[in-house]
Design a protein around this motif. Structure first.
Motif, mmCIF file in Angstrom:
data_model
loop_
_atom_site.group_PDB
_atom_site.id
_atom_site.type_symbol
_atom_site.label_atom_id
_atom_site.label_comp_id
_atom_site.label_asym_id
_atom_site.label_seq_id
_atom_site.Cartn_x
_atom_site.Cartn_y
_atom_site.Cartn_z
ATOM 1 N N ILE A 142 156.892 30.554 44.610
ATOM 2 C CA ILE A 142 156.353 31.899 44.792
ATOM 3 C C ILE A 142 156.385 32.290 46.264
ATOM 4 C CG2 ILE A 142 154.225 33.252 44.659
ATOM 5 C CD1 ILE A 142 153.593 31.876 42.054
ATOM 6 N N GLN A 143 156.043 31.346 47.145
ATOM 7 C CA GLN A 143 156.110 31.628 48.579
ATOM 8 C C GLN A 143 157.532 32.006 48.989
ATOM 9 O OE1 GLN A 143 153.940 31.434 51.255
ATOM 10 N NE2 GLN A 143 152.064 30.716 50.299
ATOM 11 N N GLN A 144 158.514 31.240 48.499
ATOM 12 C CA GLN A 144 159.903 31.525 48.847
ATOM 13 C C GLN A 144 160.338 32.898 48.344
ATOM 14 O OE1 GLN A 144 161.821 28.188 46.956
ATOM 15 N NE2 GLN A 144 161.820 26.943 48.813
ATOM 16 N N ALA A 145 160.065 33.160 47.084
ATOM 17 C CA ALA A 145 160.522 34.416 46.489
ATOM 18 C C ALA A 145 159.785 35.613 47.065
ATOM 19 C CB ALA A 145 160.347 34.364 44.974
ATOM 20 N N GLU A 146 158.492 35.488 47.263
ATOM 21 C CA GLU A 146 157.714 36.640 47.704
ATOM 22 C C GLU A 146 157.974 36.994 49.162
ATOM 23 O OE1 GLU A 146 156.441 38.676 45.992
ATOM 24 O OE2 GLU A 146 155.870 37.766 44.098
ATOM 25 N N ARG A 147 158.305 36.029 49.995
ATOM 26 C CA ARG A 147 158.627 36.402 51.370
ATOM 27 C C ARG A 147 159.919 37.209 51.410
ATOM 28 N NH1 ARG A 147 160.572 36.105 56.305
ATOM 29 N NH2 ARG A 147 159.034 36.149 57.990
ATOM 30 N N ALA A 148 160.887 36.809 50.593
ATOM 31 C CA ALA A 148 162.121 37.590 50.508
ATOM 32 C C ALA A 148 161.844 38.984 49.960
ATOM 33 C CB ALA A 148 163.142 36.872 49.631
ATOM 34 N N ALA A 149 160.942 39.080 48.980
ATOM 35 C CA ALA A 149 160.623 40.384 48.405
ATOM 36 C C ALA A 149 159.919 41.279 49.417
ATOM 37 C CB ALA A 149 159.753 40.204 47.161
ATOM 38 N N VAL A 150 158.977 40.722 50.187
ATOM 39 C CA VAL A 150 158.262 41.523 51.179
ATOM 40 C C VAL A 150 159.205 41.964 52.289
ATOM 41 C CG1 VAL A 150 156.411 41.485 52.893
ATOM 42 C CG2 VAL A 150 156.044 40.464 50.648
ATOM 43 N N LEU A 151 160.107 41.080 52.714
ATOM 44 C CA LEU A 151 161.030 41.399 53.804
ATOM 45 C C LEU A 151 162.165 42.310 53.341
ATOM 46 C CD1 LEU A 151 162.271 41.023 56.629
ATOM 47 C CD2 LEU A 151 163.351 38.933 55.769
ATOM 48 N N LEU A 152 162.826 41.953 52.243
ATOM 49 C CA LEU A 152 164.035 42.656 51.808
ATOM 50 C C LEU A 152 163.778 43.703 50.735
ATOM 51 C CD1 LEU A 152 166.412 39.565 51.584
ATOM 52 C CD2 LEU A 152 166.003 41.048 53.555
ATOM 53 N N GLY A 153 162.634 43.607 50.082
ATOM 54 C CA GLY A 153 162.330 44.528 49.003
ATOM 55 C C GLY A 153 162.580 43.954 47.631
ATOM 56 N N ASP A 154 163.371 42.872 47.546
ATOM 57 C CA ASP A 154 163.740 42.293 46.255
ATOM 58 C C ASP A 154 163.809 40.772 46.363
ATOM 59 O OD1 ASP A 154 164.600 44.910 44.825
ATOM 60 O OD2 ASP A 154 165.776 44.915 46.657
ATOM 61 N N SER A 155 163.648 40.131 45.210
ATOM 62 C CA SER A 155 163.813 38.687 45.126
ATOM 63 C C SER A 155 164.147 38.339 43.680
ATOM 64 C CB SER A 155 162.547 37.950 45.573
ATOM 65 O OG SER A 155 162.776 36.563 45.652
ATOM 66 N N VAL A 156 164.634 37.109 43.451
ATOM 67 C CA VAL A 156 165.142 36.737 42.127
ATOM 68 C C VAL A 156 164.664 35.331 41.763
ATOM 69 C CG1 VAL A 156 167.192 36.359 40.715
ATOM 70 C CG2 VAL A 156 167.191 38.174 42.428
ATOM 71 N N PHE A 157 164.117 35.189 40.538
ATOM 72 C CA PHE A 157 163.828 33.899 39.918
ATOM 73 C C PHE A 157 164.867 33.648 38.825
ATOM 74 C CE2 PHE A 157 159.286 34.661 41.189
ATOM 75 C CZ PHE A 157 159.135 33.522 41.952
ATOM 76 N N VAL A 158 165.274 32.384 38.676
ATOM 77 C CA VAL A 158 166.181 31.996 37.595
ATOM 78 C C VAL A 158 165.616 30.754 36.912
ATOM 79 C CG1 VAL A 158 168.490 31.220 36.979
ATOM 80 C CG2 VAL A 158 168.198 32.950 38.753
ATOM 81 N N LEU A 159 165.509 30.824 35.580
ATOM 82 C CA LEU A 159 165.017 29.705 34.783
ATOM 83 C C LEU A 159 166.167 29.044 34.046
ATOM 84 C CD1 LEU A 159 161.862 31.412 33.262
ATOM 85 C CD2 LEU A 159 161.809 29.401 34.741
ATOM 86 N N ALA A 160 166.050 27.736 33.843
ATOM 87 C CA ALA A 160 167.072 26.992 33.086
ATOM 88 C C ALA A 160 166.400 25.784 32.445
ATOM 89 C CB ALA A 160 168.218 26.554 33.995
ATOM 90 N N TRP A 161 166.816 25.466 31.219
ATOM 91 C CA TRP A 161 166.263 24.310 30.524
ATOM 92 C C TRP A 161 166.954 23.045 31.011
ATOM 93 C CZ3 TRP A 161 162.256 22.644 28.052
ATOM 94 C CH2 TRP A 161 162.335 21.459 27.321
ATOM 95 N N ASN A 162 166.155 22.052 31.399
ATOM 96 C CA ASN A 162 166.678 20.777 31.864
ATOM 97 C C ASN A 162 166.389 19.725 30.797
ATOM 98 O OD1 ASN A 162 166.995 18.197 33.179
ATOM 99 N ND2 ASN A 162 166.881 19.250 35.139
ATOM 100 N N PRO A 163 167.393 19.270 30.066
ATOM 101 C CA PRO A 163 167.138 18.307 28.984
ATOM 102 C C PRO A 163 166.645 16.962 29.488
ATOM 103 C CG PRO A 163 169.497 18.660 29.288
ATOM 104 C CD PRO A 163 168.814 19.649 30.160
ATOM 105 N N GLU A 164 167.004 16.576 30.701
ATOM 106 C CA GLU A 164 166.540 15.296 31.229
ATOM 107 C C GLU A 164 165.054 15.347 31.569
ATOM 108 O OE1 GLU A 164 168.954 14.277 34.531
ATOM 109 O OE2 GLU A 164 170.801 14.069 33.354
ATOM 110 N N LYS A 165 164.635 16.416 32.214
ATOM 111 C CA LYS A 165 163.219 16.555 32.576
ATOM 112 C C LYS A 165 162.373 17.079 31.425
ATOM 113 C CE LYS A 165 164.152 17.442 37.476
ATOM 114 N NZ LYS A 165 163.960 18.396 38.616
ATOM 115 N N GLN A 166 163.041 17.606 30.391
ATOM 116 C CA GLN A 166 162.359 18.164 29.225
ATOM 117 C C GLN A 166 161.382 19.285 29.629
ATOM 118 O OE1 GLN A 166 162.425 17.492 25.552
ATOM 119 N NE2 GLN A 166 164.445 17.097 26.446
ATOM 120 N N ARG A 167 161.866 20.122 30.510
ATOM 121 C CA ARG A 167 161.071 21.284 30.916
ATOM 122 C C ARG A 167 161.994 22.310 31.568
ATOM 123 N NH1 ARG A 167 159.522 17.707 35.308
ATOM 124 N NH2 ARG A 167 160.179 18.572 37.326
#
Length: 588
Positions: A142-167
């Motif tokens: 959240i710190q990483q994404a929100e600093r980019a959003a406050v500075l640049l106006g936008d930020s991006v999260f990407v989710l992916a399923w990891n079968p090894e970590k099972q999360r």
């Protein structure tokens, strides 16, 4: 009518039109944005990407260097003292507060209340989401994404399923890599999203310059097979068949293979080199077995109608930051002539350079001795008054920037505490900041709800342990207070209100948490308070019983001694005993 403007543009980035570098964005041969002339970039994205670069330059004290690339040679002497970065970090700190927590609706209830249907499942989901957040370092992301959003106006999260970590795994991306494809401008979300960036040439590894594109696209399940009408039952929508799924494609193209007109959405698939997953699966339209695009776009502000992009926290005060940099540069020059003043000498005997025979230039330094004639004179140029004026102008500009950005002088910490007559006056001074933080958090409210919904669905799609079929629980990100609170005043208010019976214990604990008291879990704190109260009540009852028992013993002792032993406020009289008689009838 020619008004001296090449083009008058009003869009989400028109606040940067005063910058000459924006007019050169995407033009061949420009030195400000050479990477924007890449043939694969869509023309309509160039202004957005140029705006990101300008804002990043301000954040890194390189705005002067960027201006110099457009022909302003004097910009290299520009003094930048971190005002832009300070404004961004301050706004970010108020946005985030001291902590963030995941809260699931219905997960908590008062001890005396009957749990609502589904509250047990909601509590379990909340606990699982919080465990996931801890493992995925959600606070850091959240710190990483929100600093980019406050500075640049936008930020991006990407989710992916990891079968090894099972999360599900969570990653943040630079918004300059984000290219959504809107087929319908009125749609809430794009059906196709590209994440694309250039990979530079690596001569040592024998790799040429190339572009990588990761694509998420919604499409019919039966698109790549011969069977029509194929549907799928997703675990988060039981009983509702769907024929939509999300496809993932991850590929690279050599820049030398791309021709003019082959932009990001038109890259030739016959020249693509598809990446391969660790298990050997080629990432060419891989079916992710989900019916949504696992990409979340965070905006710093609520977009205007018809727009999809946010606005930087420093967007509308960039010219004020330019004025600050110019004033700092002038102050630096004035301080040089004040600390080492310009001195004019008349009638002085100047030393002569023996090699050239010309007078040597005198230097103002400690211990210097100059011989003056009878009519000699020395005059020093005093620039201290100009330096004082420049410092006053810096303070004025800082107040103006703080006011127009709505961070306020009190929020930036430049407000003199002696100028605040009371706490109520300080609260009024922080009013614009409260409104700013409220609007920023409102812009993110739905996006974080969407993020946690996707996390739950990925757990269900991966058939993780503890996640059963059913609709996702409504979860949100809970923010801590953004400004300090008078904890002593809140504590006094809570004690009085709870003692008077106008507040429940649960509400009282919630108020203490909002005030910043180190309470991790409200329900656990309430349970501890109740347990301690019951323990203290049991101790008081035991002490009272002990005192009562001691009182009965004293009464019995008093009765044996012949003293009156009242009970219940009523005196009692005992009958005299019969005189005992001896064996011969005599009384004893």
């Amino acid at each position: 009518m020619d008004v001296g403007l090449r083009q008058f543009v009003i869009d989400a980035w028109s606040w940067l039109n005063y910058k000459p570098v924006m007019a050169d964005a995407g033009r061949p041969g420009n030195r400000s944005f050479p990477e924007l002339v890449a043939s694969w970039l869509p023309p309509h994205e160039l202004r957005r990407l140029a705006a990101y670069k300008v804002l990043a330059a301000y954040d890194n004290n390189q705005a002067g260097q960027l201006a110099a690339t457009s022909g302003d040679e004097t910009a290299l002497e520009r003094r930048e003292l971190g005002d832009a970065a300070n404004l961004v970090d301050t706004a970010l700190g108020y946005l985030l507060g001291s902590e963030q927590k995941i809260a699931v609706e219905g997960a908590e209830h008062a001890d005396g209340e009957t749990p609502k249907p589904g509250s047990t499942e909601a509590a379990a989901a909340q606990e699982q989401l919080r465990k996931w957040a801890e493992k995925e370092l959600l606070t850091l992301r959240i710190q990483q994404a929100e600093r980019a959003a406050v500075l640049l106006g936008d930020s991006v999260f990407v989710l992916a399923w990891n079968p090894e970590k099972q999360r599900p795994t969570l990653r943040t991306y630079d918004p300059g890599f984000f290219f959504p494809q809107w087929e319908d401008e009125d749609a809430d979300f794009p059906t196709r999203v590209h994440l694309a960036w250039e990979l530079p040439e690596d001569e040592d590894a024998g790799l040429k310059a190339r572009v990588r594109r990761v694509t998420y696209e919604l499409g019919p399940i039966s698109e790549d097979i011969d069977v029509e009408g194929v549907v799928r039952q997703y675990p988060w929508e039981p009983g509702r068949p769907s024929n939509v799924t999300c496809y993932l494609t991850d590929a690279e193209w050599l820049l030398e293979d791309l021709k003019r007109g082959e932009t990001l959405d038109r890259l030739p698939m016959d020249k693509a080199a598809f990446r391969v997953r660790s298990d050997g699966t080629e990432l060419n339209r891989l079916d992710l077995m989900i019916d949504f695009v696992p990409v979340i776009h965070i905006t710093n502000t609520i977009p205007d109608g018809g727009e999809h992009w946010g606005r930087s926290a420093i967007a509308r005060v960039l010219q004020g930051l330019d004025e600050l940099a110019a004033t700092d540069s002038d102050s630096s020059a004035a301080s040089a002539t004040t600390g080492t003043p310009i001195i004019g000498l008349a009638g002085a005997r100047l030393p002569v350079d023996r090699a050239t025979g010309k007078p040597e230039q005198l230097k103002v330094e400690a211990g210097a001795v100059w011989q003056l004639g009878d009519s000699g004179r020395m005059d020093a140029l005093d620039t201290s008054s100009q330096l004082a004026e420049l410092r006053a102008r810096v303070e004025h500009l800082l107040d103006r920037v703080a006011s127009n950005s709505r961070v306020t002088a009190a929020g930036l910490g430049t407000l003199d505490a002696s100028e605040v007559p009371s706490g109520y006056a300080l609260k009024l001074a922080l009013g614009p900041l409260d409104a700013l933080v409220g609007a920023m958090r409102l812009a993110r409210e739905h996006k974080y709800r969407l993020l946690f919904k996707m996390v739950q669905r990925l757990f269900q799609a991966g058939r993780a342990e503890g996640w059963t079929a059913g609709e996702s629980f409504p979860a949100r990100l809970s923010w801590a207070p953004h400004t300090p609170t008078d904890r002593a005043a809140v504590l006094e208010e809570v004690v009085q209100a709870y003692g008077a019976g106008v507040l429940s214990l649960e509400t009282a604990v919630a108020m203490l948490m909002d005030a910043g008291y180190p309470i991790k879990d409200a329900s656990e704190e309430v349970a501890r308070i109740r347990a301690k109260a019951e323990q203290e009540a049991a101790i008081r009852m035991a002490e009272a019983a002990a005192r009562q028992g001691n009182g009965d013993d004293e009464e019995e002792q008093a009765g044996e001694d012949g003293a009156p032993a009242p009970r219940g406020g009523v005196e009692t009289k005992q009958k005299p005993k019969e005189a005992e008689r001896g064996p011969v009838g005599e009384s004893r």
